[in-house]
Design an enzyme around this catalytic site. Structure first.
Site, short mmCIF file in Angstrom:
data_model
loop_
_atom_site.label_atom_id
_atom_site.label_comp_id
_atom_site.label_asym_id
_atom_site.label_seq_id
_atom_site.Cartn_x
_atom_site.Cartn_y
_atom_site.Cartn_z
N SER A 143 0.75 -1.07 0.05
CA SER A 143 -0.03 -0.16 -0.13
C SER A 143 0.89 1.14 -0.11
O SER A 143 1.98 1.04 0.51
CB SER A 143 -0.86 0.02 1.18
OG SER A 143 -1.66 1.24 1.32
N TYR A 156 -2.66 -0.04 10.76
CA TYR A 156 -2.54 -0.55 9.37
C TYR A 156 -1.47 0.28 8.81
O TYR A 156 -0.59 -0.73 8.14
CB TYR A 156 -3.63 0.03 8.71
CG TYR A 156 -3.77 -0.23 7.13
CD1 TYR A 156 -4.52 -1.48 6.64
CD2 TYR A 156 -3.71 0.70 6.03
CE1 TYR A 156 -4.51 -1.80 5.34
CE2 TYR A 156 -3.60 0.61 4.75
CZ TYR A 156 -3.87 -0.73 4.69
OH TYR A 156 -4.04 -1.07 3.05
N1 LIG Z 1 -8.47 -0.43 -1.36
C1 LIG Z 1 -7.36 0.56 -1.20
O1 LIG Z 1 -7.74 1.96 -1.25
C2 LIG Z 1 -6.03 -0.13 -1.01
C3 LIG Z 1 -5.16 0.74 -1.08
C4 LIG Z 1 -3.76 0.16 -0.80
C5 LIG Z 1 -3.58 -1.34 -0.59
N2 LIG Z 1 -4.57 -2.02 -0.53
C6 LIG Z 1 -4.57 -3.35 -0.33
O2 LIG Z 1 -5.14 -4.22 -1.03
C7 LIG Z 1 -5.40 -5.65 -0.66
C8 LIG Z 1 -6.64 -5.86 -1.15
O3 LIG Z 1 -7.60 -5.08 -0.27
P1 LIG Z 1 -9.08 -4.69 -1.19
O4 LIG Z 1 -9.09 -3.05 -1.03
O5 LIG Z 1 -9.45 -5.33 -2.41
O6 LIG Z 1 -10.11 -5.02 0.08
P2 LIG Z 1 -11.44 -6.06 -0.09
O7 LIG Z 1 -11.85 -6.00 1.38
O8 LIG Z 1 -12.28 -5.80 -1.20
O9 LIG Z 1 -10.72 -7.44 -0.20
C9 LIG Z 1 -10.21 -8.13 0.86
C10 LIG Z 1 -10.03 -9.56 0.57
O10 LIG Z 1 -9.44 -10.22 1.49
C11 LIG Z 1 -10.33 -11.32 2.05
N3 LIG Z 1 -9.96 -11.58 3.51
C12 LIG Z 1 -10.21 -10.63 4.62
N4 LIG Z 1 -9.58 -11.24 5.63
C13 LIG Z 1 -9.57 -12.39 5.45
C14 LIG Z 1 -8.95 -13.68 6.23
N5 LIG Z 1 -8.72 -13.58 7.50
N6 LIG Z 1 -8.68 -14.84 5.65
C15 LIG Z 1 -9.09 -14.91 4.18
N7 LIG Z 1 -9.41 -13.93 3.28
C16 LIG Z 1 -9.64 -12.80 3.94
C17 LIG Z 1 -11.68 -10.84 1.70
O11 LIG Z 1 -12.72 -11.94 1.68
C18 LIG Z 1 -11.55 -10.20 0.41
O12 LIG Z 1 -11.35 -11.16 -0.56
C19 LIG Z 1 -5.09 -5.45 0.87
O13 LIG Z 1 -3.82 -5.72 1.09
C20 LIG Z 1 -5.24 -3.78 1.06
O14 LIG Z 1 -4.52 -3.46 2.44
C21 LIG Z 1 -6.10 -1.48 -0.58
#
Ligand SMILES: NC(=O)c1ccc[n+]([C@@H]2O[C@H](COP(=O)([O-])OP(=O)(O)OC[C@H]3O[C@@H](n4cnc5c(N)ncnc54)[C@H](O)[C@@H]3O)[C@@H](O)[C@H]2O)c1
Length: 270
Positions: A143, A156
């Site tokens: 991130s 986080y």
């Molecule tokens: N959305 C943003 O702005 C953003 C920015 C930077 C980084 N990220 C990173 O991107 C990645 C994905 O995030 P996203 O935005 O797609 O979120 P999201 O909530 O849409 O997806 C998260 C996924 O992780 C799964 N998950 C959560 N906890 C779990 C567990 N204990 N066991 C198994 N699966 C689990 C959920 O089922 C889902 O499939 C993460 O690492 C997040 O930190 C997101």
């Protein structure tokens, strides 16, 4: 021919915003994909969409045995593993340290780090032997919060910073057999959820009022990402042909966050 023809990947959090976009893109590039996530209904929906190109496993990344089941199902369905994508994580709804009750701090820390850091390590540990066989690679979703303050709260941001060290150390330990890299997205239009019970005001990320406009304004490139904006980086890093000498590297996909004050200056001149 796709970039990943004949390759097999395992993606954790593969039903989420960014994870499901990576899974769809990998399939479009010719790969077969094991998808692990918590929500069985979302897994079933993705299976309906992508059919035999994926195998789905419902599980919790915090449990080593669930990571093992995901790997076993992937190997059973597709016979090999070329890329492990550690991606599942939870947010902390920008919660500051002074807003976490002292009596909640230890358990909040442990629960968030269990998913965001330990989950990546457990998945990595599981996949080492299979990846050594194919001289494959690991890719972790970081991130902008792995490098800068303010894109999340204390738990986080601390957890994402820890993953920079994890990638470097894993790349060091696993060379020359396995490459280890990361992708660091900036604000992305997904319903990313926060740790349960940490912050009463918490809603999914893209339901925060003004999230999209606020984040876009702060970025030199003036828009927040859709999940698909990041997926080419995951393809490149998975490709032996096109990034075979790249390890211990993290690709920033964050609209130029590092130069945001310069971006703001040039924007104000126009
Ligand atoms: N959305 C943003 O702005 C953003 C920015 C930077 C980084 N990220 C990173 O991107 C990645 C994905 O995030 P996203 O935005 O797609 O979120 P999201 O909530 O849409 O997806 C998260 C996924 O992780 C799964 N998950 C959560 N906890 C779990 C567990 N204990 N066991 C198994 N699966 C689990 C959920 O089922 C889902 O499939 C993460 O690492 C997040 O930190 C997101």
């Amino acid at each position: 021919m796709g970039w990943l023809e004949g390759q097999v990947a395992l993606v954790t959090g593969g039903t989420g915003g960014i994870g499901s976009a990576v899974v769809r893109r990998y399939v479009a590039e010719g790969a077969k994909v094991g998808v692990m996530a918590r929500d069985a209904a979302q897994l079933a929906k993705l299976k309906d969409e992508l059919g035999d190109a994926i195998v789905t496993v419902q599980g919790d990344v915090v449990q080593y045995k669930d990571n093992q089941r995901a790997l076993a199902a992937t190997l059973e369905a597709f016979g090999r593993l070329d890329t492990f994508v550690g991606n599942a994580a939870v947010f902390d709804y920008f919660t500051r340290l002074d807003r976490i009750a002292p009596e909640d701090l230890e358990s909040s820390f442990q629960r968030l780090f269990a998913v965001n850091v330990q989950g990546y390590l457990l998945g990595a540990r599981c996949c080492i032997d299979a990846l050594r066989e194919t001289r494959g690679s690991m890719i972790f979703t970081l991130s902008n919060s792995a490098f800068y303050a303010g894109g999340g709260g204390i738990l986080y941001v601390t957890a994402k910073h820890a993953l920079v060290g994890m990638i470097r150390q894993l790349a060091y330990e696993l060379a020359p057999d396995i490459r280890v890299n990361g992708v660091a997205p900036g604000a992305t239009n997904t319903p990313m959820k926060s740790l349960e019970g940490l912050n009463k005001k918490s809603v999914p990320l893209n339901q925060i009022p003004g999230f999209e406009e606020g984040a876009a304004q702060a970025m030199p490139l003036k828009r927040i990402a859709e999940p698909e904006d990041h997926t080419g980086h995951y393809v490149l890093l998975a490709s032996r042909k096109d990034s075979g000498l790249t390890t211990a590297n993290i690709i920033h996909s964050d609209g130029g966050w590092e130069i945001r004050s310069a971006g703001a200056r040039s924007h104000s001149k126009t």
